[in-house]
Design a protein around this motif. Structure first.
Motif, PDB file in Angstrom:
ATOM      1  N   VAL A  28     -15.566  -0.399  -5.286  1.00 51.19           N
ATOM      2  CA  VAL A  28     -14.872   0.272  -4.183  1.00 51.19           C
ATOM      3  C   VAL A  28     -15.070  -0.472  -2.863  1.00 51.19           C
ATOM      4  N   LEU A  29     -16.246  -1.000  -2.609  1.00 46.10           N
ATOM      5  CA  LEU A  29     -16.457  -1.742  -1.357  1.00 46.10           C
ATOM      6  C   LEU A  29     -15.617  -3.014  -1.326  1.00 46.10           C
ATOM      7  N   ARG A  30     -15.524  -3.684  -2.448  1.00 44.73           N
ATOM      8  CA  ARG A  30     -14.684  -4.885  -2.497  1.00 44.73           C
ATOM      9  C   ARG A  30     -13.215  -4.509  -2.310  1.00 44.73           C
ATOM     10  N   ALA A  31     -12.769  -3.427  -2.944  1.00 44.09           N
ATOM     11  CA  ALA A  31     -11.388  -2.976  -2.780  1.00 44.09           C
ATOM     12  C   ALA A  31     -11.117  -2.598  -1.324  1.00 44.09           C
ATOM     13  N   MET A  32     -12.078  -1.943  -0.673  1.00 47.64           N
ATOM     14  CA  MET A  32     -11.917  -1.577   0.741  1.00 47.64           C
ATOM     15  C   MET A  32     -11.885  -2.818   1.625  1.00 47.64           C
ATOM     16  N   ARG A  33     -12.651  -3.824   1.258  1.00 47.43           N
ATOM     17  CA  ARG A  33     -12.633  -5.074   2.014  1.00 47.43           C
ATOM     18  C   ARG A  33     -11.299  -5.787   1.888  1.00 47.43           C
ATOM     19  N   ASP A  34     -10.742  -5.762   0.670  1.00 46.69           N
ATOM     20  CA  ASP A  34      -9.497  -6.477   0.405  1.00 46.69           C
ATOM     21  C   ASP A  34      -8.254  -5.711   0.839  1.00 46.69           C
ATOM     22  N   ARG A  35      -8.336  -4.393   0.892  1.00 44.98           N
ATOM     23  CA  ARG A  35      -7.211  -3.542   1.335  1.00 44.98           C
ATOM     24  C   ARG A  35      -7.715  -2.712   2.517  1.00 44.98           C
ATOM     25  N   LEU A  36      -7.475  -3.175   3.694  1.00 48.36           N
ATOM     26  CA  LEU A  36      -8.073  -2.623   4.910  1.00 48.36           C
ATOM     27  C   LEU A  36      -7.791  -1.150   5.157  1.00 48.36           C
ATOM     28  N   THR A  37      -6.712  -0.597   4.625  1.00 52.54           N
ATOM     29  CA  THR A  37      -6.415   0.817   4.851  1.00 52.54           C
ATOM     30  C   THR A  37      -7.131   1.725   3.849  1.00 52.54           C
ATOM     31  N   LEU A  38      -7.580   1.172   2.723  1.00 50.86           N
ATOM     32  CA  LEU A  38      -8.206   1.961   1.666  1.00 50.86           C
ATOM     33  C   LEU A  38      -9.475   2.637   2.174  1.00 50.86           C
ATOM     34  N   GLY A  39      -9.525   3.942   2.022  1.00 50.66           N
ATOM     35  CA  GLY A  39     -10.690   4.703   2.460  1.00 50.66           C
ATOM     36  C   GLY A  39     -10.685   5.010   3.944  1.00 50.66           C
ATOM     37  N   ARG A  40      -9.732   4.477   4.645  1.00 55.75           N
ATOM     38  CA  ARG A  40      -9.621   4.721   6.086  1.00 55.75           C
ATOM     39  C   ARG A  40      -8.389   5.569   6.368  1.00 55.75           C
ATOM     40  N   THR A  41      -7.208   5.007   6.162  1.00 54.57           N
ATOM     41  CA  THR A  41      -5.968   5.765   6.351  1.00 54.57           C
ATOM     42  C   THR A  41      -5.269   6.028   5.025  1.00 54.57           C
ATOM     43  N   THR A  42      -5.702   5.376   3.964  1.00 58.23           N
ATOM     44  CA  THR A  42      -5.188   5.598   2.610  1.00 58.23           C
ATOM     45  C   THR A  42      -6.338   6.139   1.773  1.00 58.23           C
ATOM     46  N   ALA A  43      -6.091   7.240   1.078  1.00 61.08           N
ATOM     47  CA  ALA A  43      -7.143   7.838   0.249  1.00 61.08           C
ATOM     48  C   ALA A  43      -7.545   6.914  -0.893  1.00 61.08           C
ATOM     49  N   ILE A  44      -8.815   6.983  -1.261  1.00 60.27           N
ATOM     50  CA  ILE A  44      -9.288   6.250  -2.435  1.00 60.27           C
ATOM     51  C   ILE A  44      -8.801   7.024  -3.655  1.00 60.27           C
ATOM     52  N   PRO A  45      -8.018   6.382  -4.519  1.00 58.48           N
ATOM     53  CA  PRO A  45      -7.411   7.118  -5.633  1.00 58.48           C
ATOM     54  C   PRO A  45      -8.409   7.480  -6.733  1.00 58.48           C
ATOM     55  N   SER A  46      -8.134   8.591  -7.377  1.00 58.25           N
ATOM     56  CA  SER A  46      -8.892   9.003  -8.552  1.00 58.25           C
ATOM     57  C   SER A  46      -7.957   8.901  -9.746  1.00 58.25           C
TER      58      SER A  46
END
Length: 136
Positions: A28-46
């Motif tokens: 998840v941290l790598r995904a957040m690093r690579d996709r800047l909106t993930l976990g910030r303005t875009t929800a982390i998907p389940s």
């Protein structure tokens, strides 16, 4: 992290849960690093395309995430891709059992392998230096 550990491998051995918590965190941290909106303005998907969250995480899942807090998987500095899937069940005799999620094909068995000997997973680009296999 605890809810993902519960969602992915609720009944695993405590050490397997700790290893999964590290893989989950790295993923998840790598995904957040690579996709800047993930976990910030875009929800982390389940879900099976990302990570499966459980509605409930028992104390053992919380303990696994807490005990491994801050630990991520790296190869030559950067975080690895940290792919993980359910994989097949194991039979008591150590052989592969049923694969209800049909994800065993992406699991790599890299115990004892290091460096260039690690087998990458076909779940990600083989040429990507962060592809260090896939935990099942």
């Amino acid at each position: 992290m605890p809810r993902v550990v519960a969602g992915e491998h609720l009944h695993a051995h405590p050490e397997a849960k700790a290893a999964l918590a590290i893989a989950v965190r790295t993923f998840v941290l790598r995904a957040m690093r690579d996709r800047l909106t993930l976990g910030r303005t875009t929800a982390i998907p389940s879900g099976q395309q990302f990570q499966v969250f459980s509605r409930y995480a028992g104390g053992d899942c919380v303990e696994a995430a807490t005990r491994t807090r801050g630990i991520v998987l790296r190869y030559q500095g950067p975080m690895i891709l940290a792919n993980h899937v359910a994989g097949a069940y194991w039979n008591p005799d150590g052989s592969h059992g049923p694969d209800p999620t049909e994800t065993e094909r992406w699991v790599t068995y890299n115990a004892g392998r290091r460096g260039r000997d690690v087998i990458p997973t076909s779940l990600s680009l083989h040429s990507h230096p962060g592809n260090r296999g896939c935990v099942g």
